[in-house]
Design a protein around this motif. Structure first.
Motif, mmCIF file in Angstrom:
data_model
loop_
_atom_site.group_PDB
_atom_site.id
_atom_site.type_symbol
_atom_site.label_atom_id
_atom_site.label_comp_id
_atom_site.label_asym_id
_atom_site.label_seq_id
_atom_site.Cartn_x
_atom_site.Cartn_y
_atom_site.Cartn_z
ATOM 1 N N PRO A 236 0.833 -1.206 0.000
ATOM 2 C CA PRO A 236 0.000 0.000 0.000
ATOM 3 C C PRO A 236 0.862 1.248 0.000
ATOM 4 O O PRO A 236 1.999 1.230 0.471
ATOM 5 C CB PRO A 236 -0.796 -0.126 1.298
ATOM 6 C CG PRO A 236 0.056 -0.976 2.184
ATOM 7 C CD PRO A 236 0.745 -1.930 1.271
ATOM 8 N N PRO A 237 0.354 2.364 -0.545
ATOM 9 C CA PRO A 237 1.129 3.596 -0.541
ATOM 10 C C PRO A 237 1.272 4.138 0.875
ATOM 11 O O PRO A 237 0.490 3.804 1.767
ATOM 12 C CB PRO A 237 0.282 4.542 -1.413
ATOM 13 C CG PRO A 237 -1.114 4.012 -1.286
ATOM 14 C CD PRO A 237 -0.969 2.524 -1.172
ATOM 15 N N SER A 270 -7.647 9.649 -12.639
ATOM 16 C CA SER A 270 -8.015 8.525 -11.799
ATOM 17 C C SER A 270 -7.231 8.570 -10.512
ATOM 18 O O SER A 270 -6.069 8.936 -10.490
ATOM 19 C CB SER A 270 -7.732 7.208 -12.524
ATOM 20 O OG SER A 270 -7.890 6.113 -11.643
ATOM 21 N N SER A 271 -7.905 8.209 -9.404
ATOM 22 C CA SER A 271 -7.213 8.174 -8.111
ATOM 23 C C SER A 271 -6.979 6.757 -7.658
ATOM 24 O O SER A 271 -6.579 6.523 -6.536
ATOM 25 C CB SER A 271 -8.057 8.900 -7.060
ATOM 26 O OG SER A 271 -9.204 8.133 -6.763
ATOM 27 N N MET A 278 -10.474 8.503 -4.419
ATOM 28 C CA MET A 278 -10.350 9.617 -3.490
ATOM 29 C C MET A 278 -11.121 10.822 -4.008
ATOM 30 O O MET A 278 -11.008 11.199 -5.170
ATOM 31 C CB MET A 278 -8.865 9.976 -3.319
ATOM 32 C CG MET A 278 -8.581 11.183 -2.454
ATOM 33 S SD MET A 278 -6.786 11.478 -2.267
ATOM 34 C CE MET A 278 -6.361 12.119 -3.899
ATOM 35 N N ILE A 279 -11.936 11.432 -3.138
ATOM 36 C CA ILE A 279 -12.502 12.748 -3.404
ATOM 37 C C ILE A 279 -12.006 13.677 -2.303
ATOM 38 O O ILE A 279 -11.728 13.240 -1.177
ATOM 39 C CB ILE A 279 -14.045 12.730 -3.467
ATOM 40 C CG1 ILE A 279 -14.654 12.254 -2.147
ATOM 41 C CG2 ILE A 279 -14.536 11.886 -4.627
ATOM 42 C CD1 ILE A 279 -16.176 12.371 -2.112
ATOM 43 N N VAL A 303 -0.400 10.330 -2.410
ATOM 44 C CA VAL A 303 0.890 10.525 -1.755
ATOM 45 C C VAL A 303 1.317 11.987 -1.859
ATOM 46 O O VAL A 303 1.701 12.618 -0.870
ATOM 47 C CB VAL A 303 1.955 9.598 -2.375
ATOM 48 C CG1 VAL A 303 3.312 9.847 -1.741
ATOM 49 C CG2 VAL A 303 1.547 8.135 -2.198
ATOM 50 N N GLN A 304 1.209 12.552 -3.065
ATOM 51 C CA GLN A 304 1.545 13.965 -3.251
ATOM 52 C C GLN A 304 0.552 14.872 -2.541
ATOM 53 O O GLN A 304 0.886 15.989 -2.136
ATOM 54 C CB GLN A 304 1.579 14.285 -4.752
ATOM 55 C CG GLN A 304 1.942 15.718 -5.108
ATOM 56 C CD GLN A 304 0.728 16.627 -5.276
ATOM 57 O OE1 GLN A 304 -0.386 16.160 -5.502
ATOM 58 N NE2 GLN A 304 0.950 17.925 -5.164
#
Length: 394
Positions: A236-237, A270-271, A278-279, A303-304
């Protein structure tokens, strides 16, 4: 009568216990020292009474003319200052106030009127006379209880296929109570509508029971939402800034793979990273797509986003509570959602980001209204009447 224990849900659930510990310190009363009181009394003798000659001498030293009266000038200045500010409350407003209770009511009314003038929580119906133009990114789909609750159904029992699309195996019975039933009535935000791929949305009011921090040791399978601890699962990130944020159940369709491949063709962002959508409210997230006029965004790099949300150029520093993460999503085949809208399954509305992101956690005995309930009340009119039918006229 449907037994409550027979209702099953197809999304994963897990109780997360949080123990809050509080410590208290006892404070002893401090006795006054009688000597201090005597010293205070003695201080009164330190003041010097000045006679008129001393005052006149002081004025001469300061260059103040003898005929000038400082207190009168101050009074005049104060009178002039009053003219610089508009009178907010007219005296006539107080004529009918004869008790403390009426005064409190008056002040509350004034405060509420000011709050309404700057309200950022709203919902507006969307005209669906031309559905192809109405179904744009960012509109909300609000469930019609007549299509989900058997006791409110008007044209036969609810469709089991429709219920299963949102993790329900049976219609929510009245015995659950109106708030719990309202929690189970789907509210979705539309992300995309494509003539060939159909519609793509996220379910907004269903938690998985997990937090983002739980993803460090567990991975969600893209097909059924179950978890896996296998070493073959992708790493996972690093989402340290979002560790305590809840993970939401976006629907029963996979968010992995399809979004990423289709996004390059359609030009949309796309997330989906390891199956997460993600919203959020942060305009500086790279790759994010704005989907509402008041500043709700979909996608981008989570991440960013952890750096972007503290960027000094933002109007305010953001936190993890300005982001929502979803596992899986909701999809319809081409023209399938349009047919459901024509059949009366959904109300289409434009809803402010402040309503969609409002915390609805229980705070002691207080609990915010379910998202479905608040939207229907804000829509007003016939929608408020439908809300009242679910709540038994309360």
């Amino acid at each position: 009568m449907v037994p409550l224990h027979s209702i099953q849900y197809s999304w994963p659930r897990r109780r997360v216990g949080i123990v809050l510990q509080s410590s208290y310190r006892e404070f002893s009363d401090f006795d006054r020292d009688d000597d201090d009181e005597e010293e205070d009394d003695d201080d009164d003798d330190d003041y010097i009474n000045l006679d008129d000659n001393a005052v006149a001498k002081f004025k001469a030293m300061m260059g103040i003319p003898k005929e000038t009266n400082l207190s009168e000038e101050d009074d005049q200045d104060d009178d002039n200052d009053d003219d610089e500010y508009p009178e907010i409350i007219e005296d006539s407003d107080f004529d009918n106030l004869s008790s403390i209770e009426q005064l409190i009511t008056f002040a509350t009314t004034k405060s509420e009127a000011k709050k309404e003038a700057t309200a950022t929580e709203w919902a507006k119906p969307v005209d669906i006379s031309d559905i192809s133009k109405s179904l744009t990114s960012g509109v909300c789909l609000v469930a019609n209880p007549a299509k989900f609750c058997e006791d409110l159904a008007t044209n036969g029992p609810p469709s089991l296929a429709l219920l299963s699309k949102f993790g329900l195996t049976l219609p929510p019975p009245a015995e659950l109570g109106p708030d719990r039933r309202a929690d189970l009535l789907p509210v979705l935000i539309l992300l995309d509508r494509h003539p060939l791929r159909g519609c793509h949305a996220l379910l907004l009011n269903r938690r998985t029971g997990y937090l983002i921090g739980d993803l460090e040791n567990q991975q969600f399978d893209s097909n059924d939402g179950s978890t896996s601890n296998t070493s073959s699962a992708p790493t996972p990130p690093n989402l340290g800034a979002f560790m305590i944020q809840p993970l939401w159940f976006g629907g029963t369709s996979s968010s992995r793979g399809g979004d990423q491949s289709n996004s390059s063709n359609s030009g949309s962002s796309s997330s989906s990273i390891n199956g997460l959508d993600m919203i959020h409210l942060c305009p500086l997230v790279k790759g994010a797509k704005q989907i509402t006029e008041d500043g709700l965004f979909y996608g981008g790099d989570p991440v960013q986003a952890q750096e972007a949300m503290s960027d000094p150029s933002l109007e305010r520093i953001m936190t993890g509570f300005d982001f929502k993460f979803f596992v899986q999503s909701t999809r319809w085949l081409p023209m399938q959602l349009e047919k459901e809208i024509r059949d009366g399954c959904w109300f289409v509305a434009s809803v402010s980001k402040d309503v969609l992101f409002k915390s609805r956690d229980r705070l002691g005995a207080k609990r915010a209204k379910p998202l479905w309930t608040e939207i229907m009340e804000l829509l007003g009119g016939e929608y408020k009447g439908i809300r009242d039918d679910l709540y038994g006229g309360d």
